[in-house]
Design an enzyme around this catalytic site. Structure first.
Site, short mmCIF file in Angstrom:
data_model
loop_
_atom_site.label_atom_id
_atom_site.label_comp_id
_atom_site.label_asym_id
_atom_site.label_seq_id
_atom_site.Cartn_x
_atom_site.Cartn_y
_atom_site.Cartn_z
N ASN A 1 0.88 -1.17 0.00
CA ASN A 1 0.00 0.00 0.00
C ASN A 1 0.91 1.22 0.00
OD1 ASN A 1 -1.43 2.33 0.92
ND2 ASN A 1 -3.04 1.05 1.73
N TYR B 1 -7.74 -3.74 -2.38
CA TYR B 1 -7.68 -2.67 -1.39
C TYR B 1 -9.06 -2.60 -0.75
CZ TYR B 1 -7.20 2.01 0.62
OH TYR B 1 -7.17 3.09 1.49
N ASP C 1 2.86 4.87 4.85
CA ASP C 1 2.54 4.46 6.22
C ASP C 1 2.40 2.95 6.33
OD1 ASP C 1 0.27 4.48 4.69
OD2 ASP C 1 -0.93 5.69 6.06
N HIS C 2 2.47 2.25 5.19
CA HIS C 2 2.54 0.79 5.16
C HIS C 2 3.93 0.38 4.67
CE1 HIS C 2 -1.91 -0.27 5.33
NE2 HIS C 2 -1.95 1.03 5.13
N GLU D 1 -3.90 1.66 -3.08
CA GLU D 1 -4.03 3.09 -2.78
C GLU D 1 -3.06 3.92 -3.63
OE1 GLU D 1 -5.04 5.88 1.09
OE2 GLU D 1 -3.96 4.02 1.41
#
Length: 510
Positions: A256, A363, A500-501, A287
């Site tokens: 992601n 997702y 953030d992943h 994303e």
């Protein structure tokens, strides 16, 4: 002050305390007595500084007793202690918290956290450095001890200065109202072999000193608010097996990226470097936040050798959601969505068919702020995706990967108690995950390979969770039960930033 003066002063206090005359009236005897008490106490008043100093020394002693850093063992003692753990790791569990902290500091490891964290950190260190018992590792431990003993001695000097500051503040500010705080301040003290950062928070009565050591790989320290016995942190350097030598395999990865255009602009770790390091066959993005008009220009940035790429973008909301598969192996067929219009307008599903399996890159919708989409998620989306997977499975095994937006078990999230009503960890989502996927014959490959390992794939930006490994495991490779045993390695790549992943991977024998 002598005993006679104290007695006179005390009697004076009683006289004044018992005086109940109306305002304007005064007991002359009381005033005379009060003046006499003051006069008698004038001669020894020069000793007040001595008494104050004695009191301050006593307070300082008590503060040092509670705050002083542990005195490090000698270098030889630390090496012998570490070596003694090799044959019996249970000795580590029997140590006190203070012993654990001292030992960890002596070998250069962060000593933060509760006892289970400290035990896990020391066990990991012992396993890493003493397997095989080479003299080189012993020399490294010895070097760490020497360095950290020096650092701790420097830290002790800082502590003394801090306590002295507190004593001076106490002496000068006794007339201030109780509880008034001084501004916090930070000091950086240079040591011979490094830099110690100390944080000093001072009030009239208290002082707090903490010495922080840098932690380059925070995921190797067990981070969980409610750890269970036997849980250990995920360390890819120690837990990833070598590639299979005698079997053909495919390496699949998923990430992601939280905005592909932004990721491509970063100067740090890129997808190109990820390809060079991991040498994957297929990479799935979630994303991407692309619009259809952006896809062609993005394709020009693709990695050499991965000419096959398949993209889906959100039509309902521009710059939102989106998924893609890039591959150096040309798939037999590709499809988009679930075949249900209500689910397919946000660009969340790409399916690629290969010789021996279907690969679904998904997702999954987040339940959102205030859990506005929770009902849609658990009553419609999950069941539709599950039915789609079972339909494909009639032809060949299925692999589902991507951000599934659910931390299924308490081991999959740092703070389970505090997130019971947070999107991704509600009881409804976790139950739906089990009912629609695991109970229908799909296997969580990471949890199968690592049943007691704490490993996260997502860390929120808001609280800087990545630095302290306070995260969630939201990204998965689920596979049909018929090929679960062919999963050679299911792994996490926690050192890759840019989102953030972090990426996850699956090595599958084919």
């Amino acid at each position: 002050m002598n005993n006679q003066a104290l007695q006179i002063g005390f009697r004076t206090f009683l006289n004044l305390s018992s005086f109940t005359a109306r305002p304007g009236q005064l007991n002359i005897e009381s005033l005379v007595s009060l003046r006499a008490g003051i006069m008698c106490s004038k001669r020894p008043i020069s000793n007040l500084s001595t008494i104050s100093s004695s009191i301050n020394e006593e307070k300082k002693s008590k503060k040092l007793k509670g705050l002083k850093l542990a005195i490090p063992d000698s270098e030889d003692n630390v090496v012998k202690k570490i070596q003694s753990f090799k044959d019996d790791l249970s000795k580590i569990e029997a140590m006190t918290v203070q012993e654990l902290r001292t030992t960890l500091r002596n070998v250069g490891i962060s000593a933060k956290g509760r006892k289970p964290d400290l035990v896990s950190a020391l066990k990991n260190f012992v396993s890493k450095h003493l397997d095989g018992g080479s003299s080189q590792e012993v020399e490294q431990i010895s070097s760490n001890c020497t360095k950290n003993i020096s650092l701790q001695n420097k830290a002790g000097n800082v502590l003394d200065e801090t306590i002295n500051t507190v004593s001076e503040v106490s002496s000068c500010k006794q007339i201030k109202r109780r509880g008034k705080h001084f501004p916090a301040e930070d000091e950086t003290v240079k040591a011979d072999s490094g830099i110690i950062t100390t944080k000093k928070k001072i009030t009239i009565k208290t002082a707090e000193v903490s010495v922080t050591m840098p932690q380059a790989e925070p995921w190797t320290i067990l981070a969980h608010k409610k750890p269970q016995k036997g849980w250990i942190p995920y360390n890819p350097r120690a837990m990833r097996p070598p590639p299979p030598e005698d079997a053909k395999f495919m390496k699949l990865m998923s990430w992601n990226v939280n905005g592909l255009r932004a990721l491509l602009k970063l100067e740090g770790f890129s997808a190109v470097e990820l390809a060079q390091r991991e040498n994957f066959d297929v990479l799935c993005f979630q994303e991407t936040k692309l619009q259809e008009k952006d896809v062609e220009s993005i394709k020009q940035c693709l990695i050499d050798g991965y000419e096959n790429s398949f993209w889906t973008c959100s039509r309902a909301k521009l710059g939102y959601s989106g998924a893609a598969i890039i591959s150096r192996v040309k798939p037999l067929s590709v499809s988009y969505g679930l075949g249900i219009p209500d689910h397919d307008s946000e660009g969340r599903i790409v399916t690629a068919e290969f010789d021996s399996f279907y690969l679904i890159n998904a997702y999954v919708p987040n339940s959102g702020d205030g859990l506005k989409r929770l009902s849609y998620r658990v009553t419609q989306w999950d069941s539709s995706l599950s039915n789609y997977m079972k339909e494909l499975e009639k032809s060949k095994p299925v692999i589902l990967t991507g951000d599934l937006n659910c931390a299924h078990q308490e081991i999959d999230i740092y703070n389970p108690a505090g997130n019971r009503r947070s999107a991704g960890f509600t009881d409804e989502e976790r139950q739906s995950f089990g009912t629609n996927f695991l109970s229908r014959g799909f296997v969580d490959t990471f949890r199968k390979q690592h049943p007691n390992v704490v490993g996260y794939t997502y860390w929120g930006y808001r609280h800087g969770g990545r630095k302290t490994n306070k995260g969630w495991r939201l990204d998965y490779f689920l596979v049909s039960e018929s090929i679960a045993d062919k999963a050679h390695d299911s792994y996490i790549v926690p050192d890759v930033g840019g989102s953030d992943h972090c990426p996850i991977g699956l090595i599958l024998k084919v």
